[in-house]
Design a protein around this motif. Sequence first.
Motif, PDB file in Angstrom:
ATOM      1  N   ALA A 247      20.075 -29.455  43.419  1.00  0.00           N
ATOM      2  CA  ALA A 247      19.793 -29.182  42.027  1.00  0.00           C
ATOM      3  C   ALA A 247      20.275 -27.569  41.505  1.00  0.00           C
ATOM      4  O   ALA A 247      20.781 -27.455  40.520  1.00  0.00           O
ATOM      5  CB  ALA A 247      18.281 -29.011  41.897  1.00  0.00           C
ATOM      6  N   GLN A 248      19.947 -26.770  42.441  1.00  0.00           N
ATOM      7  CA  GLN A 248      20.542 -25.574  42.154  1.00  0.00           C
ATOM      8  C   GLN A 248      22.008 -25.496  42.091  1.00  0.00           C
ATOM      9  O   GLN A 248      22.589 -24.668  41.126  1.00  0.00           O
ATOM     10  CB  GLN A 248      20.093 -24.418  43.425  1.00  0.00           C
ATOM     11  N   LEU A 249      22.527 -26.070  43.063  1.00  0.00           N
ATOM     12  CA  LEU A 249      24.140 -26.326  42.995  1.00  0.00           C
ATOM     13  C   LEU A 249      24.654 -27.025  41.520  1.00  0.00           C
ATOM     14  O   LEU A 249      25.586 -26.322  41.095  1.00  0.00           O
ATOM     15  CB  LEU A 249      24.622 -27.152  44.047  1.00  0.00           C
ATOM     16  N   SER A 250      24.005 -27.906  40.996  1.00  0.00           N
ATOM     17  CA  SER A 250      24.348 -28.678  39.828  1.00  0.00           C
ATOM     18  C   SER A 250      24.228 -27.829  38.860  1.00  0.00           C
ATOM     19  O   SER A 250      25.163 -27.536  37.805  1.00  0.00           O
ATOM     20  CB  SER A 250      23.249 -29.793  39.550  1.00  0.00           C
ATOM     21  N   MET A 251      22.948 -26.769  38.702  1.00  0.00           N
ATOM     22  CA  MET A 251      23.070 -26.028  37.653  1.00  0.00           C
ATOM     23  C   MET A 251      23.935 -24.840  37.824  1.00  0.00           C
ATOM     24  O   MET A 251      24.341 -24.279  36.505  1.00  0.00           O
ATOM     25  CB  MET A 251      21.444 -25.441  37.362  1.00  0.00           C
ATOM     26  N   ALA A 252      24.214 -24.187  39.025  1.00  0.00           N
ATOM     27  CA  ALA A 252      25.304 -23.126  39.161  1.00  0.00           C
ATOM     28  C   ALA A 252      26.480 -23.579  38.684  1.00  0.00           C
ATOM     29  O   ALA A 252      27.403 -22.863  38.002  1.00  0.00           O
ATOM     30  CB  ALA A 252      25.019 -22.834  40.667  1.00  0.00           C
ATOM     31  N   LYS A 253      27.115 -24.962  38.966  1.00  0.00           N
ATOM     32  CA  LYS A 253      28.385 -25.220  38.568  1.00  0.00           C
ATOM     33  C   LYS A 253      28.360 -25.328  36.936  1.00  0.00           C
ATOM     34  O   LYS A 253      29.275 -24.956  36.490  1.00  0.00           O
ATOM     35  CB  LYS A 253      28.597 -26.819  39.213  1.00  0.00           C
ATOM     36  N   ALA A 254      27.208 -25.658  36.400  1.00  0.00           N
ATOM     37  CA  ALA A 254      27.355 -26.078  35.059  1.00  0.00           C
ATOM     38  C   ALA A 254      27.305 -24.615  34.352  1.00  0.00           C
ATOM     39  O   ALA A 254      28.373 -24.426  33.305  1.00  0.00           O
ATOM     40  CB  ALA A 254      26.059 -26.773  34.356  1.00  0.00           C
ATOM     41  N   VAL A 255      26.562 -23.597  34.751  1.00  0.00           N
ATOM     42  CA  VAL A 255      26.481 -22.471  34.009  1.00  0.00           C
ATOM     43  C   VAL A 255      27.949 -21.694  34.330  1.00  0.00           C
ATOM     44  O   VAL A 255      28.417 -20.980  33.356  1.00  0.00           O
ATOM     45  CB  VAL A 255      25.315 -21.440  34.290  1.00  0.00           C
ATOM     46  N   SER A 256      28.429 -21.893  35.536  1.00  0.00           N
ATOM     47  CA  SER A 256      29.653 -21.124  35.688  1.00  0.00           C
ATOM     48  C   SER A 256      30.705 -21.919  34.681  1.00  0.00           C
ATOM     49  O   SER A 256      31.816 -21.376  34.165  1.00  0.00           O
ATOM     50  CB  SER A 256      30.355 -21.428  36.938  1.00  0.00           C
ATOM     51  N   GLU A 257      30.648 -23.155  34.503  1.00  0.00           N
ATOM     52  CA  GLU A 257      31.696 -23.804  33.481  1.00  0.00           C
ATOM     53  C   GLU A 257      31.660 -23.509  31.998  1.00  0.00           C
ATOM     54  O   GLU A 257      32.546 -23.313  31.520  1.00  0.00           O
ATOM     55  CB  GLU A 257      31.368 -25.453  33.630  1.00  0.00           C
TER      56      GLU A 257
END
Lengths: 503, 350
Positions: A185-195
């Motif tokens: 879940a954290q990884l998914s959000m981290a990728k999203a905010v970086s994008e």
Amino acid sequence: MTIGSTPVKFKITIDNEQCMLCERCIENCSYGVFRREGQKIIPDSRKCTACHRCMAMCPRDAITMQEKPNDYRSHPVWTREAREAIYNQAKTGRIILSGMGNAADYPIIFDRLVLDACQVTNPSIDPLREPMELRTYIGKKPRRVKVSKKGSGDYNLETKLAPNLKLETPIMIGHMSYGAISLNAQLSMAKAVSEVGTFMGTGEGGLHKDLYPYQNNMIVQVASGRFGVDINYLERGAAIEIKVGQGAKPGIGGHLPGEKVSEDVSKTRMIPLHSDAISPAPHHDIYSIEDLAQLVRSLKEATEWKKPVFVKIAAVHHAPAIAAGIARSSADAVVVDGFRGGTGAAPRVFRDNVGIPIEAAVAAVDEKLRDQGVRNEISVIASGGIRDSADLTKTIALGADAVYIGTAALVAMGCRVCGSCYRGLCPWGIATQRQDLVDRLNPDEASHNVANLINGWTLELAELMGAAGINSIESLRGNRDRLRGYMLDEGIMKVLDVKMVGA
Amino acid sequence: MCGIISVIDRSKNYMDGGAIKNALALMNERGSGEGAGYAVYGAYPDYKDYYALHVFYDNIVEPKEAVEELLEKWGKIEYAEEIPTYEQDRLRKQHIPWRYFFKPDIRLLAGTCSPEEDAIINIVNKVNTEIKGALIFSSGKDIGVFKASGWPEDVANFYRIEDYEGYIWMGHNRYPTNTSGWWGGAHPFNLLNWSVIHNGEITSYGTNRRYIESFGYKCTMKTDTEVVAYLADLLGRRHELPEELSVKALAPPFWDDIDRMSENERDLHTALRMAYGGALMNGPFAIVIAKPEGIVGFTDRIKLRPMIAAESGDRLYISSEEAAIRTMEQNLDRVWMPSAGEPVIGMVRR
């Protein structure tokens, strides 16, 4: 059995005509609702949390869920919730735990606020054809800019700017710790905010090494338990946030049930395996505003004044005065978390009764900081119950620089707001540490969903601004003239400093 | 929709008000006959060290007594008189305009580095919010604002504007929407040495007002134009920004453009936007701001209102329409259409 069993909350029915006995419901339900007996799937409705995982996975739409099939005799005072809380405590003698945000039936101020649009005298601006600026800087701003004139006639900037976070949209994801939610879940959000060019919080659970590639878009948190905090952690974050309080449970510390403290979580948090992680109510080195100012400075010193430091407080009655105190420290931003803020685990009595709504808190904090002439120098981040781009737009118009979303980001990854996060069995792989459940959440896919949500809200915000004849987010911030109250009482409108519709 | 025009003679040669009357009247298509006004810099050479306070009185009994009592408490009235007016067929006296040449006593005010100006601001705020039937609408040194509800030519004739001379002139032809055509709502708006004429509507008014009020200004005039004068005062006088950078703070370049600037310029414009986000003005506007040293004209960031500039010798003209400028001067050296947010600056030669 003095009390006996209480009525089931949800009733599951299987349409045997439709069911093809594929057993996906049995595989998917982590609460153990389904079992197979012969040529039939038999549900045990009492175990259901209404997480919808079974329905989402059933290829035949053969599952039906009904909420509250048997109710109590209706009574305006002795509601179902009131009675069941008593049964629960009569049985256990304990504090009742709950998940997600405030579930009490308070009116939502956002729903009584309407936005403005231009007609004739000021043209609306079309974001498809004109620039629309949402770039937001979070951090300390200079009170004034000083320049000198160079020999060439150009101006030279004499004012030194403090480091700020640069956001391409005023939407960030709030702090949800590794432990409360899964690594995926954290990884998914981290990728999203970086994008999308924004930021997310780590929560108080430390920073797992798999998140290091996204650290430039992560805000690390220092909470009262100091879990996971060391210099490596502080230096990796783009900013540091001191968590004083949280909207879902003002006045008390975080609570992570031992069931969720897996080996990886224990390493990242630096706590023993399977132990309850209960953060103290206050920070044991903060007993006054000057202690807080000292901690802000210590964190700044430790990171060589290269990182913005935020302070997060729960929206309580005196939030404006506290924010004014924070503004006088070296802190770069104050985060105000309203009483609708979500949580993995909170005592129900806190979740539903302590704190104030974010709409009033933001308005009051913005007003106080302006009265004291410091509003422009510190950023205000609002969170707690922001559901859509309208809430976002209204929050900024009431005075926030940016918002944190939490629950909305989880919902974008499949969360159905069933409110059972504290049990650690989240069938969507979000609020759990059980590897088979965590594996259900694919960070490559889920990150797109989260990014889509942020992008969708960003587009809507741009449209709303354009309709209001505003092409830069600065001109929306605190622009309460562009809000009107509809069926709000006079007292609330005074706090929000908005006029009523028609005025 | 409104019509604006301004002219400066950079060598400080004085011009009478006859020409600007005709120019403004040419733009009657842009007004509704409910408000017009003029500002002239250099109006009162005999009293140039005194603040010229222009007051609209509803009657000259109670409000006048209250204003004069306040002025005498705060300083010395050097000279006072009714502003001469001449009623027109379409313009009757709704207020009695009076003027005072006044000097505040700076010993009466503490905690400020500009006691004279702050005393005047206090007086203006007090009169305009607390004394019923009195409104101070002009308060600069050697500056006069003359305005009323009516067509530009009637307002000019009402005050016999051609009898005044100055090196900066401003004129405004109003089509009111936000506030009714009351005399105080006509432009130019003036405070101390700042005067503003404005065609447009500021959609960021709520943000700007809250920003400027946190620096101690009080918005009392029911018009978004007032906030422009305060912002100009804050940035120009209190924060000492040069004119072109003040304009860059009020109508900044887009981030996309800032990102493409050289490092030095990028840092400067980023700092301006970060520090003065609350001062950024949004919405359609063309504005001219004047102070004794000169005039600055600029539009909103996407130029939703017209503005044209022209030069003839030492004279710089800024207006909504070229035709209006040409009624004042046939032989122009240069006429140009400034881009959105680009300031047009005319300063007197030192």
